[in-house]
Design an enzyme around this catalytic site. Structure first.
Site, PDB file in Angstrom:
ATOM      1  N   GLU A   1      11.483  84.691  14.438  1.00 48.10           N
ATOM      2  CA  GLU A   1      11.165  85.814  13.550  1.00 48.10           C
ATOM      3  C   GLU A   1      10.893  87.100  14.324  1.00 48.10           C
ATOM      4  O   GLU A   1      10.290  88.035  13.789  1.00 48.10           O
ATOM      5  CB  GLU A   1       9.937  85.473  12.690  1.00 48.10           C
ATOM      6  CG  GLU A   1      10.157  84.373  11.681  1.00 48.10           C
ATOM      7  CD  GLU A   1      11.058  84.768  10.526  1.00 48.10           C
ATOM      8  OE1 GLU A   1      11.736  85.817  10.614  1.00 48.10           O
ATOM      9  OE2 GLU A   1      11.081  84.027   9.537  1.00 48.10           O
TER      10      GLU A   1
ATOM     11  N   HIS B   1       2.268  86.453  10.548  1.00 46.57           N
ATOM     12  CA  HIS B   1       3.210  85.912   9.554  1.00 46.57           C
ATOM     13  C   HIS B   1       2.851  84.454   9.304  1.00 46.57           C
ATOM     14  O   HIS B   1       2.736  83.675  10.258  1.00 46.57           O
ATOM     15  CB  HIS B   1       4.645  86.023  10.069  1.00 46.57           C
ATOM     16  CG  HIS B   1       5.641  85.197   9.298  1.00 46.57           C
ATOM     17  ND1 HIS B   1       5.732  85.255   7.924  1.00 46.57           N
ATOM     18  CD2 HIS B   1       6.567  84.299   9.717  1.00 46.57           C
ATOM     19  CE1 HIS B   1       6.695  84.424   7.519  1.00 46.57           C
ATOM     20  NE2 HIS B   1       7.205  83.837   8.592  1.00 46.57           N
TER      21      HIS B   1
ATOM     22  N   HIS C   1       2.982  80.886   6.320  1.00 45.32           N
ATOM     23  CA  HIS C   1       3.587  80.218   5.174  1.00 45.32           C
ATOM     24  C   HIS C   1       2.480  79.728   4.233  1.00 45.32           C
ATOM     25  O   HIS C   1       2.543  78.623   3.699  1.00 45.32           O
ATOM     26  CB  HIS C   1       4.453  79.045   5.628  1.00 45.32           C
ATOM     27  CG  HIS C   1       5.650  79.451   6.424  1.00 45.32           C
ATOM     28  ND1 HIS C   1       6.521  78.538   6.989  1.00 45.32           N
ATOM     29  CD2 HIS C   1       6.146  80.672   6.746  1.00 45.32           C
ATOM     30  CE1 HIS C   1       7.488  79.178   7.633  1.00 45.32           C
ATOM     31  NE2 HIS C   1       7.278  80.474   7.499  1.00 45.32           N
TER      32      HIS C   1
ATOM     33  N   TYR D   1      -9.744  93.552  -6.840  1.00 47.83           N
ATOM     34  CA  TYR D   1      -9.670  94.802  -6.085  1.00 47.83           C
ATOM     35  C   TYR D   1      -9.366  94.603  -4.600  1.00 47.83           C
ATOM     36  O   TYR D   1      -9.182  95.570  -3.861  1.00 47.83           O
ATOM     37  CB  TYR D   1     -10.947  95.619  -6.256  1.00 47.83           C
ATOM     38  CG  TYR D   1     -12.216  94.996  -5.734  1.00 47.83           C
ATOM     39  CD1 TYR D   1     -12.516  94.991  -4.382  1.00 47.83           C
ATOM     40  CD2 TYR D   1     -13.138  94.431  -6.614  1.00 47.83           C
ATOM     41  CE1 TYR D   1     -13.684  94.440  -3.899  1.00 47.83           C
ATOM     42  CE2 TYR D   1     -14.314  93.882  -6.152  1.00 47.83           C
ATOM     43  CZ  TYR D   1     -14.590  93.880  -4.789  1.00 47.83           C
ATOM     44  OH  TYR D   1     -15.751  93.327  -4.321  1.00 47.83           O
TER      45      TYR D   1
ATOM     46  N   HIS E   1       9.121  82.171   1.001  1.00 48.09           N
ATOM     47  CA  HIS E   1       8.982  82.097   2.456  1.00 48.09           C
ATOM     48  C   HIS E   1       7.520  82.175   2.897  1.00 48.09           C
ATOM     49  O   HIS E   1       7.016  81.237   3.503  1.00 48.09           O
ATOM     50  CB  HIS E   1       9.801  83.234   3.084  1.00 48.09           C
ATOM     51  CG  HIS E   1       9.869  83.185   4.573  1.00 48.09           C
ATOM     52  ND1 HIS E   1      10.910  83.754   5.278  1.00 48.09           N
ATOM     53  CD2 HIS E   1       9.024  82.675   5.515  1.00 48.09           C
ATOM     54  CE1 HIS E   1      10.717  83.575   6.580  1.00 48.09           C
ATOM     55  NE2 HIS E   1       9.566  82.924   6.745  1.00 48.09           N
TER      56      HIS E   1
ATOM     57  N   TYR F   1     -16.725 102.450   3.126  1.00 43.92           N
ATOM     58  CA  TYR F   1     -17.224 101.077   3.272  1.00 43.92           C
ATOM     59  C   TYR F   1     -17.517 100.753   4.734  1.00 43.92           C
ATOM     60  O   TYR F   1     -16.832 101.222   5.632  1.00 43.92           O
ATOM     61  CB  TYR F   1     -16.185 100.097   2.731  1.00 43.92           C
ATOM     62  CG  TYR F   1     -16.590  98.654   2.843  1.00 43.92           C
ATOM     63  CD1 TYR F   1     -17.518  98.094   1.976  1.00 43.92           C
ATOM     64  CD2 TYR F   1     -16.047  97.844   3.831  1.00 43.92           C
ATOM     65  CE1 TYR F   1     -17.877  96.743   2.084  1.00 43.92           C
ATOM     66  CE2 TYR F   1     -16.397  96.503   3.959  1.00 43.92           C
ATOM     67  CZ  TYR F   1     -17.315  95.974   3.080  1.00 43.92           C
ATOM     68  OH  TYR F   1     -17.684  94.654   3.187  1.00 43.92           O
TER      69      TYR F   1
END
Length: 219
Positions: free
Chosen positions: A80, A98, A100, A119, A160, A215
């Site tokens: 990837e 990344h 799954h 939110y 994916h 925040y």
């Protein structure tokens, strides 16, 4: 390479490996699926292809330049890699995660945009989009992902998984965890017979985005 640069690479590589192991420990990946990367100057450190995370150590560092040419290590980088490089070329990101993740991947098969169930979407820049399906490791998938990531720090990849990025590995990972949690929440609420979950309006989400600007701890 200076000693300072070498030390920085070693430190960031340790973070890449720790984050990859965290995705496995938290159930966001199975086996060798998913991948993690971080940028150090013009070098992208990325998990290798097909190697269990618990086997990776300091000597297994894998680094490529922004054109994908391998400049560090002997192990082949993740398949990837085009996805990771596309993020770095198109943003100021310093880390990419990344996975799954089960609930997020399930939601990717159902919607083109994650419903505004919470939110937490504001922490990802707004409503999270689903990139159209394309074969893993391809430029088509990377292009689809970039379109879904426009003005966002995370997206789903249809059938994916997930992609998130951040200014640190911890930030990128936290966005992945938030996205998976939000998808699990929507699936749980949607499964109650005879009821439809209440959703936030775009205006309500914008209010949250404004509130988040202040925040955290000052300084």
């Amino acid at each position: 390479m200076t000693d300072e640069h070498r030390d920085a690479i070693e430190q960031v590589w340790d973070g890449v490996v720790a984050t990859a192991r965290r995705t496995a420990a938290d159930g966001l990946v199975v086996g060798t699926s998913g991948n993690v990367s971080a940028r150090v100057g013009d070098i992208v450190l990325v998990t290798p292809s097909g190697v269990p995370y618990d086997r990776l150590g300091p000597a297994d560092v894998v680094g490529v330049d922004l054109d994908g040419r391998q400049v560090l290590g002997d192990l082949a980088p993740t398949s990837e890699l085009p996805l990771h490089l596309a993020v770095y070329r198109g943003s100021g990101a310093a880390a990419v995660v990344h996975t799954h993740a089960v609930h997020a991947t399930a939601v990717s098969t159902l919607v083109t945009e994650v419903p505004l169930i919470h939110y937490a979407a504001a922490m990802l820049g707004g409503p999270v989009r689903t990139a159209p399906y394309a074969l893993y490791g391809t430029r088509e998938l990377a292009d689809n992902m970039l379109a879904a990531l426009r003005d966002r720090t995370g997206c789903l990849l249809r059938n994916h998984g997930t992609v998130t990025h951040g200014s640190t590995l911890d930030e990128a990972y936290d966005r992945t965890a938030q996205l998976e949690w939000m998808c699990r929440l929507w699936l749980t609420a949607s499964s109650v017979p005879g009821h439809r979950p209440a959703l936030l309006t775009p205006a309500q989400l914008r209010d949250v985005q404004e509130a988040l600007k202040g925040y955290g701890q000052p300084g």
